[in-house]
Design a protein around this motif. Structure first.
Motif, PDB file in Angstrom:
ATOM      1  N   PRO A  17       0.801  -1.229   0.000  1.00  0.00           N
ATOM      2  CA  PRO A  17       0.000   0.000   0.000  1.00  0.00           C
ATOM      3  C   PRO A  17       0.831   1.276   0.000  1.00  0.00           C
ATOM      4  O   PRO A  17       0.451   2.267  -0.639  1.00  0.00           O
ATOM      5  N   ALA A  18       1.988   1.266   0.658  1.00  0.00           N
ATOM      6  CA  ALA A  18       2.827   2.464   0.725  1.00  0.00           C
ATOM      7  C   ALA A  18       3.520   2.749  -0.602  1.00  0.00           C
ATOM      8  O   ALA A  18       4.081   3.839  -0.785  1.00  0.00           O
ATOM      9  N   ALA A  19       3.494   1.785  -1.533  1.00  0.00           N
ATOM     10  CA  ALA A  19       4.142   1.965  -2.836  1.00  0.00           C
ATOM     11  C   ALA A  19       3.148   2.306  -3.932  1.00  0.00           C
ATOM     12  O   ALA A  19       3.521   2.461  -5.092  1.00  0.00           O
ATOM     13  N   ARG A  20       1.871   2.430  -3.587  1.00  0.00           N
ATOM     14  CA  ARG A  20       0.825   2.626  -4.585  1.00  0.00           C
ATOM     15  C   ARG A  20       1.036   3.881  -5.423  1.00  0.00           C
ATOM     16  O   ARG A  20       0.960   3.851  -6.649  1.00  0.00           O
ATOM     17  N   ALA A  21       1.268   5.025  -4.777  1.00  0.00           N
ATOM     18  CA  ALA A  21       1.399   6.288  -5.516  1.00  0.00           C
ATOM     19  C   ALA A  21       2.592   6.247  -6.469  1.00  0.00           C
ATOM     20  O   ALA A  21       2.509   6.692  -7.611  1.00  0.00           O
ATOM     21  N   ALA A  22       3.725   5.680  -6.010  1.00  0.00           N
ATOM     22  CA  ALA A  22       4.915   5.595  -6.862  1.00  0.00           C
ATOM     23  C   ALA A  22       4.646   4.689  -8.056  1.00  0.00           C
ATOM     24  O   ALA A  22       5.080   4.985  -9.186  1.00  0.00           O
ATOM     25  N   TYR A  23       3.926   3.589  -7.833  1.00  0.00           N
ATOM     26  CA  TYR A  23       3.609   2.675  -8.934  1.00  0.00           C
ATOM     27  C   TYR A  23       2.716   3.352  -9.963  1.00  0.00           C
ATOM     28  O   TYR A  23       2.932   3.213 -11.182  1.00  0.00           O
ATOM     29  N   GLU A  24       1.715   4.083  -9.500  1.00  0.00           N
ATOM     30  CA  GLU A  24       0.809   4.763 -10.436  1.00  0.00           C
ATOM     31  C   GLU A  24       1.567   5.781 -11.270  1.00  0.00           C
ATOM     32  O   GLU A  24       1.285   5.969 -12.460  1.00  0.00           O
ATOM     33  N   TRP A  25       2.549   6.446 -10.667  1.00  0.00           N
ATOM     34  CA  TRP A  25       3.374   7.376 -11.444  1.00  0.00           C
ATOM     35  C   TRP A  25       4.167   6.614 -12.502  1.00  0.00           C
ATOM     36  O   TRP A  25       4.287   7.056 -13.642  1.00  0.00           O
ATOM     37  N   CYS A  26       4.698   5.444 -12.116  1.00  0.00           N
ATOM     38  CA  CYS A  26       5.476   4.621 -13.061  1.00  0.00           C
ATOM     39  C   CYS A  26       4.639   4.254 -14.282  1.00  0.00           C
ATOM     40  O   CYS A  26       5.134   4.235 -15.406  1.00  0.00           O
ATOM     41  N   THR A  27       3.375   3.925 -14.070  1.00  0.00           N
ATOM     42  CA  THR A  27       2.540   3.480 -15.182  1.00  0.00           C
ATOM     43  C   THR A  27       2.186   4.613 -16.131  1.00  0.00           C
ATOM     44  O   THR A  27       1.809   4.367 -17.274  1.00  0.00           O
ATOM     45  N   HIS A  28       2.312   5.861 -15.670  1.00  0.00           N
ATOM     46  CA  HIS A  28       1.982   7.006 -16.520  1.00  0.00           C
ATOM     47  C   HIS A  28       3.228   7.764 -16.982  1.00  0.00           C
ATOM     48  O   HIS A  28       3.125   8.746 -17.712  1.00  0.00           O
ATOM     49  N   TYR A  29       4.399   7.292 -16.554  1.00  0.00           N
ATOM     50  CA  TYR A  29       5.647   7.959 -16.955  1.00  0.00           C
ATOM     51  C   TYR A  29       5.798   7.874 -18.473  1.00  0.00           C
ATOM     52  O   TYR A  29       5.684   6.791 -19.054  1.00  0.00           O
ATOM     53  N   PRO A  30       6.028   9.010 -19.156  1.00  0.00           N
ATOM     54  CA  PRO A  30       6.107   8.999 -20.634  1.00  0.00           C
ATOM     55  C   PRO A  30       7.409   8.382 -21.144  1.00  0.00           C
ATOM     56  O   PRO A  30       8.442   9.041 -21.206  1.00  0.00           O
ATOM     57  N   ARG A  31       7.351   7.102 -21.495  1.00  0.00           N
ATOM     58  CA  ARG A  31       8.539   6.411 -21.998  1.00  0.00           C
ATOM     59  C   ARG A  31       8.677   6.597 -23.505  1.00  0.00           C
ATOM     60  O   ARG A  31       7.690   6.669 -24.234  1.00  0.00           O
ATOM     61  N   TRP A  32       9.914   6.646 -23.977  1.00  0.00           N
ATOM     62  CA  TRP A  32      10.172   6.714 -25.418  1.00  0.00           C
ATOM     63  C   TRP A  32      10.131   5.336 -26.045  1.00  0.00           C
ATOM     64  O   TRP A  32       9.858   5.180 -27.226  1.00  0.00           O
TER      65      TRP A  32
END
Length: 206
Positions: A17-32
């Protein structure tokens, strides 16, 4: 010390649960790079990167379900997007930090460090064409074949991964060649030129 466990179907994995916000950011990070177009051997091996988390054991209740083990993952977070299912491949190394007794704040900190580490390896979009030449100069051909399934990384692969056109890659190469020519022209052409430059008066502003 953390304990080492191998992932299997008997261990349920979920996000801490403490990693949820970081994971959600990872999924939306604009990758090339479009990960869905990565060669299968490369994606498969990357999906088995060791995982850090907290193992929870639920003892079996009398006349109830069997005991269960749940691994709450907090890092790395990007690897989840390479799994073919909601669970890591069997045999993936799970590093159990249960004995360390980490707080939620420490876990959140570790999760965000994991998420932000992707920024350190981000590709410069104006120099994507140089990836091919750089890999050819450093990665052995046999490693190319094992991981990328090709003798060398080529333009069609780069185009599929990044969505760029072949013309964009050629334009980047022309720009690189132009920069190198300018840099070469600015270098002293002989030892005499170097000595002349050293003899010139200088100021603290130089």
């Amino acid at each position: 010390m953390p304990a080492i466990v191998l992932a299997s179907s008997s261990i349920h994995l979920e996000l801490h649960p403490a990693a949820r916000a970081a994971y959600e950011w990872c999924t939306h990070y604009p990758r090339w790079i479009n990960w869905s177009n990565l060669p299968h051997p490369m994606a498969t091996e990357l999906s088995q990167e060791p995982l850090r988390g907290i193992m929870l054991d639920s003892p079996a209740a009398p006349n109830g379900p069997k005991s269960t083990r749940t691994f709450q993952l907090f890092a790395p977070l990007w690897t989840i997007q390479l799994w073919s299912t909601a669970q890591p491949p069997d045999g993936t190394i799970l590093i159990d930090y249960r004995a360390i007794k980490m707080t939620d704040e420490q876990i959140e900190h570790a999760a965000w460090l994991s998420a932000l580490s992707s920024l350190l390896g981000s590709v410069n979009p104006l120099q994507i064409s140089e990836i091919r030449d750089s890999l050819a100069a450093h990665m052995p051909i046999h490693t190319h074949r094992e991981i990328l399934q090709t003798k060398t990384l080529n333009d069609p692969m780069l185009c599929r991964w990044t969505g760029l056109s072949r013309g964009t890659l050629l334009h980047q190469r022309r720009q690189k060649k132009s920069r190198e020519q300018i840099e070469k022209a600015s270098l002293p052409s002989s030892i005499d030129d170097v000595l002349d430059a050293l003899k010139k008066p200088w100021s603290p502003d130089d």
